[in-house]
Design a protein around this motif. Structure first.
Motif, PDB file in Angstrom:
ATOM      1  N   SER A 161       0.826  -1.202   0.000  1.00 17.07           N
ATOM      2  CA  SER A 161       0.000   0.000   0.000  1.00 17.07           C
ATOM      3  C   SER A 161       0.865   1.259   0.000  1.00 17.07           C
ATOM      4  O   SER A 161       0.573   2.232  -0.713  1.00 17.07           O
ATOM      5  CB  SER A 161      -0.929   0.004   1.218  1.00 17.07           C
ATOM      6  OG  SER A 161      -1.755   1.135   1.220  1.00 17.07           O
ATOM      7  N   ALA A 162       1.944   1.253   0.783  1.00 21.20           N
ATOM      8  CA  ALA A 162       2.833   2.409   0.819  1.00 21.20           C
ATOM      9  C   ALA A 162       3.489   2.641  -0.538  1.00 21.20           C
ATOM     10  O   ALA A 162       3.541   3.775  -1.046  1.00 21.20           O
ATOM     11  CB  ALA A 162       3.899   2.213   1.898  1.00 21.20           C
ATOM     12  N   VAL A 163       3.984   1.562  -1.147  1.00 16.04           N
ATOM     13  CA  VAL A 163       4.616   1.687  -2.463  1.00 16.04           C
ATOM     14  C   VAL A 163       3.589   2.155  -3.498  1.00 16.04           C
ATOM     15  O   VAL A 163       3.854   3.060  -4.308  1.00 16.04           O
ATOM     16  CB  VAL A 163       5.243   0.346  -2.887  1.00 16.04           C
ATOM     17  CG1 VAL A 163       5.710   0.390  -4.340  1.00 16.04           C
ATOM     18  CG2 VAL A 163       6.409  -0.001  -1.975  1.00 16.04           C
ATOM     19  N   GLY A 164       2.408   1.526  -3.483  1.00 21.24           N
ATOM     20  CA  GLY A 164       1.375   1.896  -4.441  1.00 21.24           C
ATOM     21  C   GLY A 164       0.929   3.337  -4.276  1.00 21.24           C
ATOM     22  O   GLY A 164       0.727   4.050  -5.266  1.00 21.24           O
ATOM     23  N   GLY A 165       0.786   3.784  -3.031  1.00 18.14           N
ATOM     24  CA  GLY A 165       0.358   5.151  -2.795  1.00 18.14           C
ATOM     25  C   GLY A 165       1.370   6.165  -3.265  1.00 18.14           C
ATOM     26  O   GLY A 165       1.022   7.176  -3.893  1.00 18.14           O
ATOM     27  N   LEU A 166       2.658   5.912  -2.993  1.00 19.01           N
ATOM     28  CA  LEU A 166       3.696   6.840  -3.419  1.00 19.01           C
ATOM     29  C   LEU A 166       3.823   6.864  -4.941  1.00 19.01           C
ATOM     30  O   LEU A 166       4.007   7.931  -5.549  1.00 19.01           O
ATOM     31  CB  LEU A 166       5.030   6.467  -2.775  1.00 19.01           C
ATOM     32  CG  LEU A 166       5.100   6.638  -1.245  1.00 19.01           C
ATOM     33  CD1 LEU A 166       6.417   6.090  -0.707  1.00 19.01           C
ATOM     34  CD2 LEU A 166       4.928   8.103  -0.849  1.00 19.01           C
ATOM     35  N   ALA A 167       3.745   5.682  -5.576  1.00 16.37           N
ATOM     36  CA  ALA A 167       3.830   5.632  -7.040  1.00 16.37           C
ATOM     37  C   ALA A 167       2.614   6.295  -7.679  1.00 16.37           C
ATOM     38  O   ALA A 167       2.740   7.014  -8.682  1.00 16.37           O
ATOM     39  CB  ALA A 167       3.941   4.173  -7.498  1.00 16.37           C
ATOM     40  N   TYR A 168       1.459   6.079  -7.119  1.00 11.84           N
ATOM     41  CA  TYR A 168       0.221   6.650  -7.662  1.00 11.84           C
ATOM     42  C   TYR A 168       0.259   8.171  -7.619  1.00 11.84           C
ATOM     43  O   TYR A 168      -0.136   8.853  -8.571  1.00 11.84           O
ATOM     44  CB  TYR A 168      -0.953   6.122  -6.839  1.00 11.84           C
ATOM     45  CG  TYR A 168      -2.322   6.530  -7.327  1.00 11.84           C
ATOM     46  CD1 TYR A 168      -2.908   5.887  -8.406  1.00 11.84           C
ATOM     47  CD2 TYR A 168      -3.031   7.537  -6.688  1.00 11.84           C
ATOM     48  CE1 TYR A 168      -4.177   6.244  -8.839  1.00 11.84           C
ATOM     49  CE2 TYR A 168      -4.302   7.896  -7.111  1.00 11.84           C
ATOM     50  CZ  TYR A 168      -4.867   7.251  -8.192  1.00 11.84           C
ATOM     51  OH  TYR A 168      -6.123   7.605  -8.622  1.00 11.84           O
ATOM     52  N   GLY A 169       0.733   8.721  -6.517  1.00  6.23           N
ATOM     53  CA  GLY A 169       0.803  10.167  -6.396  1.00  6.23           C
ATOM     54  C   GLY A 169       1.854  10.797  -7.283  1.00  6.23           C
ATOM     55  O   GLY A 169       1.809  12.004  -7.538  1.00  6.23           O
ATOM     56  N   ALA A 170       2.791   9.991  -7.783  1.00  4.00           N
ATOM     57  CA  ALA A 170       3.859  10.528  -8.627  1.00  4.00           C
ATOM     58  C   ALA A 170       3.444  10.649 -10.084  1.00  4.00           C
ATOM     59  O   ALA A 170       4.182  11.214 -10.893  1.00  4.00           O
ATOM     60  CB  ALA A 170       5.093   9.628  -8.524  1.00  4.00           C
ATOM     61  N   VAL A 171       2.270  10.114 -10.434  1.00  9.23           N
ATOM     62  CA  VAL A 171       1.818  10.116 -11.821  1.00  9.23           C
ATOM     63  C   VAL A 171       0.837  11.262 -12.043  1.00  9.23           C
ATOM     64  O   VAL A 171      -0.058  11.489 -11.224  1.00  9.23           O
ATOM     65  CB  VAL A 171       1.146   8.769 -12.181  1.00  9.23           C
ATOM     66  CG1 VAL A 171       0.580   8.808 -13.597  1.00  9.23           C
ATOM     67  CG2 VAL A 171       2.146   7.631 -12.035  1.00  9.23           C
ATOM     68  N   ALA A 172       1.003  11.967 -13.144  1.00 11.73           N
ATOM     69  CA  ALA A 172       0.042  13.007 -13.535  1.00 11.73           C
ATOM     70  C   ALA A 172      -1.052  12.330 -14.362  1.00 11.73           C
ATOM     71  O   ALA A 172      -0.925  12.156 -15.579  1.00 11.73           O
ATOM     72  CB  ALA A 172       0.732  14.101 -14.336  1.00 11.73           C
ATOM     73  N   TRP A 173      -2.122  11.911 -13.724  1.00  7.84           N
ATOM     74  CA  TRP A 173      -3.170  11.135 -14.380  1.00  7.84           C
ATOM     75  C   TRP A 173      -4.001  12.013 -15.295  1.00  7.84           C
ATOM     76  O   TRP A 173      -4.411  13.106 -14.926  1.00  7.84           O
ATOM     77  CB  TRP A 173      -4.071  10.473 -13.334  1.00  7.84           C
ATOM     78  CG  TRP A 173      -3.355   9.485 -12.476  1.00  7.84           C
ATOM     79  CD1 TRP A 173      -2.828   9.701 -11.234  1.00  7.84           C
ATOM     80  CD2 TRP A 173      -3.048   8.132 -12.808  1.00  7.84           C
ATOM     81  NE1 TRP A 173      -2.223   8.573 -10.770  1.00  7.84           N
ATOM     82  CE2 TRP A 173      -2.343   7.585 -11.707  1.00  7.84           C
ATOM     83  CE3 TRP A 173      -3.304   7.334 -13.905  1.00  7.84           C
ATOM     84  CZ2 TRP A 173      -1.891   6.275 -11.689  1.00  7.84           C
ATOM     85  CZ3 TRP A 173      -2.859   6.024 -13.903  1.00  7.84           C
ATOM     86  CH2 TRP A 173      -2.163   5.508 -12.797  1.00  7.84           C
ATOM     87  N   ARG A 174      -4.268  11.498 -16.498  1.00 12.38           N
ATOM     88  CA  ARG A 174      -5.140  12.209 -17.430  1.00 12.38           C
ATOM     89  C   ARG A 174      -6.597  11.889 -17.163  1.00 12.38           C
ATOM     90  O   ARG A 174      -7.473  12.751 -17.306  1.00 12.38           O
ATOM     91  CB  ARG A 174      -4.783  11.847 -18.869  1.00 12.38           C
ATOM     92  CG  ARG A 174      -3.399  12.352 -19.293  1.00 12.38           C
ATOM     93  CD  ARG A 174      -3.141  12.060 -20.765  1.00 12.38           C
ATOM     94  NE  ARG A 174      -1.843  12.568 -21.189  1.00 12.38           N
ATOM     95  CZ  ARG A 174      -1.378  12.468 -22.435  1.00 12.38           C
ATOM     96  NH1 ARG A 174      -2.103  11.879 -23.367  1.00 12.38           N
ATOM     97  NH2 ARG A 174      -0.182  12.958 -22.734  1.00 12.38           N
TER      98      ARG A 174
END
Length: 419
Positions: free
Chosen positions: A283-296
């Protein structure tokens, strides 16, 4: 142009100070449940009473969360939070004293637990509102991801601290520590310039659009609410966020109990803490990676995908042939937990008017916790009555249904009320 880093979020003026204060207070929420359970058990010698006290504490804390958040929206954090935190700390201290002395009896301990839960200050929803004041819009998804990951780590750290406390002191000392943490953290939070600057929002007349409300992507701007439940009733995007958060909560509550049953069935009790840790790490890895992406794609499109992924992974975990495979499934499952929670909170904040942002976040928090609690109770009834793989599949069904409901809500033609 490179994406902004998490360090850039914390370098925003007053961000580290405000976030650190909120985390200090929220650490209490990771310590109090286990401390309460152990303190009441030691005082009464009864698991039934300790379980009832913890359930009542959680019930009042969760169900009254939107009411407390609405109070913060109306009066501002500087005026609303200190009285709540003070009352909460006093009640926790009283509970610790009564439990340590053994003088209150079962009824007195449960009553104090109910009262303490009713006063839990909504530090998480308040911090998420303050993030919107602190950082520009392009940094807000990253700030929310950081917040979700940190909150989950606090919920892991809290019980570990309780374990350290009870090694040298009675369990009631954990309640006292929780009282001190929430009081100090809250006072530090409201002393922050960004919290001092946020005033209570005046209530507009019923049916009047909230000024400055930003609609969630793919959703209509909500109407302002004059009734306590109006923020949810008149805001379709917030209802979608609540449904998605409940689906995530169901998956979390079910998996935590199902991995215990799986470990028992396969004689692998030693792997149980590692499996739960793998889920938290994922969850920690997924959350940090998710926040690093500029989602369209807007959050309203992402949330059903995340809810469906959690449901499918939960169902697939039931087919694991070995505990080590289940550990890998738990880590993969965790990758989607923090992103799902983060997206639900972002939709809630974007869809709420300026006078309802704390309450909107509290509704998401309530849905998440209610989903977790109800799934734990329902899964407990299933285990031992149906095969374990079927338990996993049945527990996944609500998340898949939630994802389907979100898709229908996003793609059906908008009615005039939603335009």
């Amino acid at each position: 142009m490179s994406a902004p880093s998490y360090a850039s979020v914390l370098r925003v003026p007053h961000a580290s100070r405000t976030f650190g204060a909120a985390l200090l207070g929220r650490l209490s929420y990771g310590m109090v449940p286990l401390s309460l359970l152990l303190s009441v058990k030691e005082a009464t010698g009864s698991y039934a009473v300790s379980g009832a006290a913890l359930a009542c504490f959680g019930a009042t804390s969760v169900t009254l969360s939107p009411v407390r958040a609405g109070f913060v929206d109306r009066h501002g954090p500087r005026r609303a939070l200190p009285p709540m935190a003070g009352a909460y700390a006093v009640l926790l201290a009283a509970l610790a004293i009564v439990a340590a002395s053994g003088a209150g009896g079962a009824a007195g301990l449960v009553a104090l637990a109910v009262a303490a839960g009713a006063g839990t200050p909504p530090l998480g929803p308040v911090m998420r509102v303050l993030w919107g004041d602190l950082v520009p819009a392009r940094l807000l998804p990253r700030a929310y991801s950081l917040d979700s990951v940190a909150e989950e780590l606090l919920l892991v750290t809290g019980p570990l601290l309780v374990g350290a406390v009870v090694a040298v002191a009675p369990p009631a000392a954990g309640l006292g520590a929780g009282a001190g943490l929430v009081l100090v953290g809250t006072l530090a939070l409201v002393s922050s310039p960004v919290a001092r600057a946020r005033r209570g929002a005046a209530r507009p007349a019923a049916g009047t659009p909230a000024p400055g409300a930003a609609p969630a992507p793919g959703a209509a701007a909500p109407s302002a609410a004059s009734a306590p439940s109006g923020v949810l009733r008149r805001n379709p995007a917030l209802r979608q966020a609540v449904v998605g958060a409940a689906g995530v909560g169901v998956c979390l509550g079910a998996l935590e109990l199902l991995v215990v049953a799986f470990a028992d069935e396969h004689g692998a009790a030693a792997l149980l803490p590692w499996t739960l840790a793998a889920m938290s790490a994922g969850s920690a890895v997924g959350g940090l990676a998710y926040g690093a992406v500029a989602w369209r794609a807007p959050g309203a499109r992402r949330l059903p995908v995340l809810a469906a992924a959690l449901g499918l992974l939960l169902a697939a975990a039931g087919l694991a042939p070995h505990p080590y495979v289940l550990l890998g499934c738990a880590a993969l499952f965790g990758l989607f937990v923090a992103p799902g929670i983060t997206t639900a909170y972002l939709i809630a904040d974007e869809s709420a008017g300026p006078g309802d942002r704390t309450k909107a976040g509290a509704w998401v928090n309530t849905a998440l916790n209610a989903g977790t609690a109800s799934a734990t109770a329902a899964t407990g009834l299933l285990i031992g009555r149906v095969p374990l793989p079927l338990c996993f599949a049945l527990a996944a069904l609500p998340a898949l249904l939630a994802a389907g409901a979100l898709v229908l809500g996003n793609f059906r033609p908008l009615s005039p009320a939603r335009v």
